[in-house]
Design an enzyme around this catalytic site. Structure first.
Site, PDB file in Angstrom:
ATOM      1  N   ARG A  33     -22.126 -16.441 -16.135  1.00  0.00           N
ATOM      2  CA  ARG A  33     -22.836 -15.277 -15.596  1.00  0.00           C
ATOM      3  C   ARG A  33     -21.895 -14.130 -15.260  1.00  0.00           C
ATOM      4  O   ARG A  33     -22.318 -12.976 -15.188  1.00  0.00           O
ATOM      5  CB  ARG A  33     -23.606 -15.666 -14.332  1.00  0.00           C
ATOM      6  CG  ARG A  33     -24.644 -16.750 -14.520  1.00  0.00           C
ATOM      7  CD  ARG A  33     -25.138 -17.246 -13.172  1.00  0.00           C
ATOM      8  NE  ARG A  33     -24.028 -17.854 -12.412  1.00  0.00           N
ATOM      9  CZ  ARG A  33     -24.131 -18.237 -11.133  1.00  0.00           C
ATOM     10  NH1 ARG A  33     -25.270 -18.071 -10.478  1.00  0.00           N
ATOM     11  NH2 ARG A  33     -23.088 -18.783 -10.521  1.00  0.00           N
ATOM     12  N   GLN A  56     -13.689   2.128   7.989  1.00  0.00           N
ATOM     13  CA  GLN A  56     -14.234   3.075   7.015  1.00  0.00           C
ATOM     14  C   GLN A  56     -13.872   2.604   5.617  1.00  0.00           C
ATOM     15  O   GLN A  56     -12.739   2.188   5.359  1.00  0.00           O
ATOM     16  CB  GLN A  56     -13.658   4.480   7.276  1.00  0.00           C
ATOM     17  CG  GLN A  56     -14.148   5.550   6.310  1.00  0.00           C
ATOM     18  CD  GLN A  56     -13.636   6.939   6.677  1.00  0.00           C
ATOM     19  OE1 GLN A  56     -13.480   7.267   7.854  1.00  0.00           O
ATOM     20  NE2 GLN A  56     -13.379   7.752   5.667  1.00  0.00           N
ATOM     21  N   ASP A  57     -14.842   2.674   4.697  1.00  0.00           N
ATOM     22  CA  ASP A  57     -14.617   2.365   3.285  1.00  0.00           C
ATOM     23  C   ASP A  57     -14.738   3.651   2.481  1.00  0.00           C
ATOM     24  O   ASP A  57     -15.670   4.437   2.683  1.00  0.00           O
ATOM     25  CB  ASP A  57     -15.656   1.361   2.770  1.00  0.00           C
ATOM     26  CG  ASP A  57     -15.375  -0.066   3.226  1.00  0.00           C
ATOM     27  OD1 ASP A  57     -14.524  -0.243   4.111  1.00  0.00           O
ATOM     28  OD2 ASP A  57     -16.011  -0.981   2.694  1.00  0.00           O
ATOM     29  N   ASN A  58     -13.802   3.863   1.547  1.00  0.00           N
ATOM     30  CA  ASN A  58     -13.813   5.045   0.687  1.00  0.00           C
ATOM     31  C   ASN A  58     -13.817   4.633  -0.777  1.00  0.00           C
ATOM     32  O   ASN A  58     -13.308   3.567  -1.139  1.00  0.00           O
ATOM     33  CB  ASN A  58     -12.590   5.925   0.956  1.00  0.00           C
ATOM     34  CG  ASN A  58     -12.576   6.491   2.360  1.00  0.00           C
ATOM     35  OD1 ASN A  58     -13.620   6.680   2.974  1.00  0.00           O
ATOM     36  ND2 ASN A  58     -11.399   6.766   2.874  1.00  0.00           N
ATOM     37  N   ARG A  68      -3.148  11.131  -6.743  1.00  0.00           N
ATOM     38  CA  ARG A  68      -3.614  11.477  -5.396  1.00  0.00           C
ATOM     39  C   ARG A  68      -2.569  10.990  -4.392  1.00  0.00           C
ATOM     40  O   ARG A  68      -2.247   9.823  -4.346  1.00  0.00           O
ATOM     41  CB  ARG A  68      -4.969  10.826  -5.123  1.00  0.00           C
ATOM     42  CG  ARG A  68      -6.085  11.253  -6.085  1.00  0.00           C
ATOM     43  CD  ARG A  68      -7.377  10.516  -5.772  1.00  0.00           C
ATOM     44  NE  ARG A  68      -8.430  10.788  -6.735  1.00  0.00           N
ATOM     45  CZ  ARG A  68      -9.373  11.709  -6.618  1.00  0.00           C
ATOM     46  NH1 ARG A  68      -9.383  12.489  -5.536  1.00  0.00           N
ATOM     47  NH2 ARG A  68     -10.299  11.866  -7.540  1.00  0.00           N
ATOM     48  N   HIS A  71      -0.371  10.595   1.053  1.00  0.00           N
ATOM     49  CA  HIS A  71      -1.107  10.985   2.245  1.00  0.00           C
ATOM     50  C   HIS A  71      -0.846  10.053   3.433  1.00  0.00           C
ATOM     51  O   HIS A  71      -0.561   8.874   3.252  1.00  0.00           O
ATOM     52  CB  HIS A  71      -2.612  10.964   1.953  1.00  0.00           C
ATOM     53  CG  HIS A  71      -3.017  11.848   0.823  1.00  0.00           C
ATOM     54  ND1 HIS A  71      -4.071  11.554  -0.010  1.00  0.00           N
ATOM     55  CD2 HIS A  71      -2.514  13.024   0.376  1.00  0.00           C
ATOM     56  CE1 HIS A  71      -4.203  12.511  -0.917  1.00  0.00           C
ATOM     57  NE2 HIS A  71      -3.266  13.416  -0.702  1.00  0.00           N
ATOM     58  N   LYS A  80      -4.381   0.610   5.173  1.00  0.00           N
ATOM     59  CA  LYS A  80      -5.291   0.674   4.024  1.00  0.00           C
ATOM     60  C   LYS A  80      -5.240  -0.629   3.234  1.00  0.00           C
ATOM     61  O   LYS A  80      -4.173  -1.241   3.080  1.00  0.00           O
ATOM     62  CB  LYS A  80      -4.927   1.850   3.115  1.00  0.00           C
ATOM     63  CG  LYS A  80      -5.160   3.211   3.767  1.00  0.00           C
ATOM     64  CD  LYS A  80      -4.797   4.363   2.857  1.00  0.00           C
ATOM     65  CE  LYS A  80      -5.065   5.707   3.539  1.00  0.00           C
ATOM     66  NZ  LYS A  80      -4.671   6.840   2.677  1.00  0.00           N
ATOM     67  N   HIS A 127       0.758   7.073   1.395  1.00  0.00           N
ATOM     68  CA  HIS A 127       0.121   6.318   0.322  1.00  0.00           C
ATOM     69  C   HIS A 127      -0.377   7.253  -0.778  1.00  0.00           C
ATOM     70  O   HIS A 127      -0.830   8.370  -0.512  1.00  0.00           O
ATOM     71  CB  HIS A 127      -1.065   5.518   0.883  1.00  0.00           C
ATOM     72  CG  HIS A 127      -1.913   4.869  -0.158  1.00  0.00           C
ATOM     73  ND1 HIS A 127      -3.120   5.390  -0.564  1.00  0.00           N
ATOM     74  CD2 HIS A 127      -1.693   3.763  -0.904  1.00  0.00           C
ATOM     75  CE1 HIS A 127      -3.626   4.613  -1.503  1.00  0.00           C
ATOM     76  NE2 HIS A 127      -2.784   3.628  -1.727  1.00  0.00           N
ATOM     77  N   TYR A 140     -11.038   1.676  -1.100  1.00  0.00           N
ATOM     78  CA  TYR A 140     -10.093   1.255  -0.065  1.00  0.00           C
ATOM     79  C   TYR A 140     -10.734   1.271   1.317  1.00  0.00           C
ATOM     80  O   TYR A 140     -11.587   2.086   1.625  1.00  0.00           O
ATOM     81  CB  TYR A 140      -8.818   2.092  -0.080  1.00  0.00           C
ATOM     82  CG  TYR A 140      -8.968   3.583   0.080  1.00  0.00           C
ATOM     83  CD1 TYR A 140      -8.635   4.216   1.273  1.00  0.00           C
ATOM     84  CD2 TYR A 140      -9.398   4.381  -0.979  1.00  0.00           C
ATOM     85  CE1 TYR A 140      -8.730   5.590   1.421  1.00  0.00           C
ATOM     86  CE2 TYR A 140      -9.506   5.756  -0.844  1.00  0.00           C
ATOM     87  CZ  TYR A 140      -9.170   6.351   0.351  1.00  0.00           C
ATOM     88  OH  TYR A 140      -9.277   7.715   0.497  1.00  0.00           O
ATOM     89  N   ASP A 176      -2.128  18.988  -2.632  1.00  0.00           N
ATOM     90  CA  ASP A 176      -1.019  18.030  -2.755  1.00  0.00           C
ATOM     91  C   ASP A 176       0.228  18.664  -3.361  1.00  0.00           C
ATOM     92  O   ASP A 176       1.342  18.197  -3.101  1.00  0.00           O
ATOM     93  CB  ASP A 176      -1.456  16.814  -3.574  1.00  0.00           C
ATOM     94  CG  ASP A 176      -2.333  15.858  -2.765  1.00  0.00           C
ATOM     95  OD1 ASP A 176      -2.409  16.010  -1.539  1.00  0.00           O
ATOM     96  OD2 ASP A 176      -2.938  14.957  -3.379  1.00  0.00           O
TER      97      ASP A 176
END
Length: 196
Positions: A33, A56-58, A68, A71, A80, A127, A140, A176
């Site tokens: 499956r 928090q989830d992003n 990216r 940060h 994270k 990161h 993350y 950035d």
């Protein structure tokens, strides 16, 4: 009739080039499956030394060559826990803690939807990641909430960091591109290494 499922070992914690930055490989159960896995289990992660409370989830979507980072937040630092659900990404963590024996050093892990691995980045690290495939769905968990007033960054191409990004001209946000090098960040805007 389904064949019995296959489990590929228990949750594993693998060392990187920096202490406290870890690659994680979850147990994956597969059958005709598809598959099932736990991407996070508080008690199991605590047994491996990851005791952060994630609040928090992003989820970001990136095209190939998107970079990216790098940060961090200072007043509301974020641990994270990162993974990808589509594609591959080069994930990088940089120790920016003043007084750390590893200050300015980096660790990286290639995150892949195929291997379903993760990286744990503790507080005190900058990161970032680079999308290596046509599409990268990057997820993350964060140990504190995002605060736009506290958001800070280090220039992704800072030569002193010695990060070997496998691309010369990535797609980077205007914000950035304006980040300072680590050496140009005033000390009051950097986290401190905890003394034992």
């Amino acid at each position: 009739m389904l064949r019995s499922s296959e489990a590929f070992g228990p949750l594993q914690r693998l060392a990187t080039s920096l202490p406290d930055v870890w690659e994680l490989r979850p147990q994956v159960f597969r059958d005709p499956r598809g598959f099932f896995m736990e991407t996070y289990h508080r008690e199991k992660f605590a047994e491996l030394g990851i005791r952060d409370t994630f609040v928090q989830d992003n989820h970001s979507s990136s095209t190939r060559g998107t970079l990216r980072g790098l940060h961090y937040q200072l007043r509301r630092p974020q641990a994270k826990l990162c993974r990808v659900m589509e594609g591959e990404a080069l994930d990088v963590a940089v120790d920016i803690r003043l007084g750390s024996p590893h200050f300015g050093k980096s660790a990286f892990v290639v995150l892949s939807a195929k291997t379903q691995n993760q990286i744990y980045v503790p507080v005190g690290f900058a990161h970032g990641f680079l999308a290596l495939t046509e599409t990268v769905q990057f997820l993350y968990k964060c140990g504190d909430f995002y605060d736009s007033k506290d958001e800070r960054g280090i220039l992704w191409s800072d030569p002193a960091l010695g990060i070997s990004w496998p691309i010369a001209d990535p797609l980077v946000s205007e914000k950035d591109t304006k980040n300072p090098t680590l050496a140009d960040v005033p000390q009051e805007f950097l986290p401190h290494y905890p003394r034992k």
